[in-house]
Scaffold this active site. Structure first.
Site, PDB file in Angstrom:
ATOM      1  N   SER A  15      15.755  19.594  54.534  1.00 37.07           N
ATOM      2  CA  SER A  15      14.572  19.402  55.655  1.00 37.07           C
ATOM      3  C   SER A  15      14.254  18.793  56.844  1.00 37.07           C
ATOM      4  CB  SER A  15      13.320  20.290  54.837  1.00 37.07           C
ATOM      5  OG  SER A  15      12.455  18.593  54.229  1.00 37.07           O
ATOM      6  N   LYS A  46       8.684  14.082  55.300  1.00 35.68           N
ATOM      7  CA  LYS A  46       8.446  14.935  55.953  1.00 35.68           C
ATOM      8  C   LYS A  46       8.345  13.326  57.479  1.00 35.68           C
ATOM      9  CE  LYS A  46       8.199  19.133  54.694  1.00 35.68           C
ATOM     10  NZ  LYS A  46      10.137  19.882  54.678  1.00 35.68           N
TER      11      LYS A  46
END
Length: 230
Positions: A25, A101
């Site tokens: 990701s 993230k």
């Protein structure tokens, strides 16, 4: 030996901890199998998470649902040694229930996608995002979110392969995460050596203006669902 173990445990708990990256990701910035070092010390001195920081945070609830852990192929003996080193923080755990993230918006910010050129904007300022994985659009999901105080809007660098805040817009707090759930800031990719690099704040976030004193979330703009990834 006991003193050394105590020091290692203190380092893991309060200073720095290694984390294993099991998903893509954050590619191409952070690749599958990378080990990153996370700074856990500065929050103790009142430092705040800033836009552009790469952070590790606890699963807010269901973000990791459906993601299978990688099977352990180590032979007997080696497995136990690795478990011991992981316990004292000298090796990262491969089954931590954490995510990594990039912070795009902090409390008070308005994060929106997209402007006329397809860019994500923060408080009206468009972001130039060279860290986004090649071939990915800044976002294929349209949204506009006012980030509540004490919360963060996060996105993966591999936008087409990241079930980040955009995929939780219909949940409480509009997909933002609690600052208190942040474990620490990822500061360096420590392994493998050929991918060693510091993780610094991108220059694009330095031009984002302070949020306006007023403003409310205007809701989801034609959100399109996609396959969820962590």
């Amino acid at each position: 030996m006991v003193v050394a173990l105590c020091i290692a445990l203190l380092l893991k708990t309060f200073l720095v901890q290694a984390f294993f990256i099991p998903s893509g990701s954050m590619e191409q910035t952070i690749r599958i199998g990378d080990r990153v070092l996370v700074d856990k010390l500065t929050p103790w001195f009142g430092a705040k998470v800033e836009r552009g920081d790469v952070v590790v945070f606890k699963d807010p609830g269901g973000w990791l649902k459906g993601e299978a852990a990688q099977p352990d192929q180590d032979p007997a003996g080696i497995k136990q040694i690795k478990e011991a080193l992981t316990f004292i923080g000298l090796l990262p755990s491969a089954d931590e229930q954490d995510l990594i993230k990039r912070v795009v918006g902090v409390g008070g910010d308005t994060v929106k996608c997209c402007d006329a050129r397809g860019r994500v904007t923060v408080n009206g300022a468009p972001l130039d995002e060279p860290y986004v994985s090649p071939g990915n659009a800044p976002s294929e999901i349209r949204f506009e979110v006012h980030v509540p105080k004490g919360r963060l809007f996060v996105m993966g660098d591999h936008r087409a392969n990241s079930a980040d805040s955009r995929y939780h817009l219909d949940e409480a707090f509009d997909g933002t995460i609690d600052e208190n759930g942040v474990v620490g800031q990822a500061v360096v990719i420590a392994w493998p050596f050929d991918h060693w690099r510091r993780l610094e704040q991108p220059a694009t976030f330095l031009t984002v203006p302070d949020p306006a004193r007023t403003g409310r979330r205007r809701g989801l703009l034609g959100r399109r669902r996609g396959t969820a990834f962590a």
